[in-house]
Design an enzyme around this catalytic site. Sequence first.
Site, short mmCIF file in Angstrom:
data_model
loop_
_atom_site.label_atom_id
_atom_site.label_comp_id
_atom_site.label_asym_id
_atom_site.label_seq_id
_atom_site.Cartn_x
_atom_site.Cartn_y
_atom_site.Cartn_z
N GLU A 2 -8.32 23.93 7.01
CA GLU A 2 -9.42 23.13 6.46
C GLU A 2 -9.78 23.49 5.02
OE1 GLU A 2 -12.24 23.97 9.54
OE2 GLU A 2 -11.51 22.36 10.83
N LYS A 36 -6.80 28.54 5.38
CA LYS A 36 -7.89 29.07 6.20
C LYS A 36 -7.34 29.59 7.53
CE LYS A 36 -12.18 27.49 8.41
NZ LYS A 36 -13.05 26.33 8.61
O1 IFM Z 1 -11.95 23.78 15.57
C1 IFM Z 1 -12.27 24.80 14.70
C2 IFM Z 1 -11.51 24.58 13.41
O2 IFM Z 1 -10.13 24.63 13.63
C3 IFM Z 1 -11.90 25.63 12.40
N1 IFM Z 1 -13.32 25.59 12.16
C4 IFM Z 1 -14.10 25.83 13.39
C5 IFM Z 1 -13.76 24.83 14.47
C6 IFM Z 1 -14.54 25.13 15.75
O3 IFM Z 1 -14.17 26.37 16.27
#
Ligand code: IFM
Length: 734
Positions: free
Chosen positions: A480, A592
């Site tokens: 992300e 990330k």
């Molecule tokens: O689904 C995840 C994502 O891949 C990364 N951020 C947090 C989300 C919830 O755990």
Amino acid sequence: MDTTGCSHHLSYADWSLSETQFDPNQLHSRETVFTIGNGYLGTRGSFEEGYPHALPATFIRGVYDEVPIVYTELANCPDWLSFTITADGERFRLDRGEILSYERQLDLHWGILNRRVRWRSPNGKTLDLDFQRFASLADEHVLGIRCQLTPVDCDSLIEIQASINGYPENQGFDHWEWLDQGKTDRGIWLQVHTRTSRIELGMASGMTVSGAEALLQVTSVPGYPTLTTTFLAAVEKTVTLEKVVTVFTSREVEAPVQAAQVKLAQLPAYSVLLTAHEQAWDEIWQKSDVVVEGDTKAQLAIRYNLFQLLISASRHDKRVSIPAKTLSGFGYRGHIFWDTEIFILPFFTFTQPEIARNLLTYRCHTLNGARRKAAFYGYKGAMFAWESADTGDEVTPRWALPNQPYGEEVRIWCRDREIHISSDIAYAVWYYWQATGDDEWMRDCGAEIILDTAIFWMSRVEWNTQQERYEIREVIGADEYHEQVNNNALTNRMVQWHLEKAIYVFDWLSNRFADRAAELKQKLHLTSERCRRCQDIVTNLWIPYDPTTRLIEQFEGFFNLEDINLDDYEPRTRSMQALLSIDGANKRQVLKQPDVLMLLYLMRGVGEFPYSQEVLLKNWGYYAPRTDITYGSSLGPAIHSILASDLGASAEAYERFMQAALVDLEDVRGNAADGIHGASAGGVWQAVVLGFGGIHLAGDEPVANPHLPSGWMRLHFKLHWHGKWHEFDLRPIS
Ligand code: IFM
């Protein structure tokens, strides 16, 4: 390897973890750590007597409500813990007086939370207090607290107030409207409903006292029914108080408050309830336990993570799934992500398939929400929400609000662009089916999920006339840090895989269950033109892969971004996005969480293209050093652990595994207060079984190719595959 079994004031034994010192600075993270539950509800480990700024919460599966216009979230339900003790006019509380000794212990085998405190009041009176609590696994509507109280130095006049607190809050917002309350022969009850979703909840509670002459009285502050008792406790004589609670909502029964009263009236003694609860846990562990010998800390951490998954999964309700923070905290507002299907589900599929089936049926139940989302964005078929709640409609907030007066709102693009979730769900459906051979479920639910999401993809892909290939543009992959990319390899390859399986499933359905095939053909408009197009996309969807270097490009143009050496930023305590800003991370080759490596992991199970040891090695060498594995997403470490195991990088596999396994126990990321990291917990099971156990599921039987961490003398677990249990008892090669 540290096997001393003690750190951060938690000590670890095979089946239990203990906190031997109370630290108010860890109040919230330990409330998460000591969460108990039974799949119907989860209750954070807040103290019965309360504590300033505590965040007590009980979340019941599926009880969502709205904070109007802003959010849909799991509502914090009335607090059943409330139990105050006053000794000779002084109220027992840990922030006053002196804690002479303290131990809080979570027994994972029996699902029981114990706390033992020796407390000296500000006026110098000493009391021994022994608390026990459980959320019955044998009857999920039943909860119990036992308090054993012993004056240490002189007789004491004790007053107890055992209440139901009908004013729980979700960080300042009260989701509940009071309807009624009262008393029965057995105790007290409360009736409330949520403000917007109008889910009614009934809770009833009774209490017994033994070891002292005591009468129970009811006091009725609105929204706060209370059982009160006063008695003289003699020095060194223990008085036992047992509070039992029953709870129902209108999601399960028509008249929850009556159901709670009837259940309360029929309850046997506390000890009988406790025995039934323990038996239920024993049965669960027969199937789901993982035994490690030679590493107590790892053993406890594995069981802890599995325990947290087991208490958040519904055994009886097919309309709910497991939120990213399970039922243990306010983080992500109880929303459901790909975390469930990709990270958590395998543990259930292989050890508790009925639960896996329930979890996947939630996606069937929410297909209409996914259809509304697709239509909203101008597509066909079903496009699953990135964050989902009760209806399946998208509930990802559009904006993250600033936490300073002059900060900027940040647009959250995942709701629009993190679309790989539709294939992730199809992938989970497929592997559940492969593992269980559950044809009826596939016919009734799974096929429709795979087919209608395939239709979404067919409307989402674009034909590039110049390159003569299908593409998927403007997405967010698993990583992300890059918020608007074209042709993300993970997304494209998963879509290709998905469409291939959709063709297979439709053929299978037509051959095995012609009526259902005809029904879906009509409902989903599965014309032969659509089927041809589906095959065409499978053949011509572009995957950015270079066969000469064997490198998969994370997305089109990733290799042209500014490169980065993460070592240059050490030492640090923040994520690379926090250091570089959203834009800065966007422009660099920093991840990330695993993206190409995630894809290789997902394709690993069946040896699908482009998975091979050589491809893995090349891409591991490229992407692992560029991944913000410690401060990025908690979903990363377990996946890196498995791939490191595959590559024989044993030390790294163990390090990443422990990072995942201790994420909540040792608050590795500093955000355990928000709730259990559910995906990481599921990843822990995969890291142990698929990574260290080296289980491969390609053929008729699961086969182990173990890579046990050094010091592990034994790894034992069971897997359910094609209707049979397979037992693995792995030892190091001597
Ligand atoms: O689904 C995840 C994502 O891949 C990364 N951020 C947090 C989300 C919830 O755990």
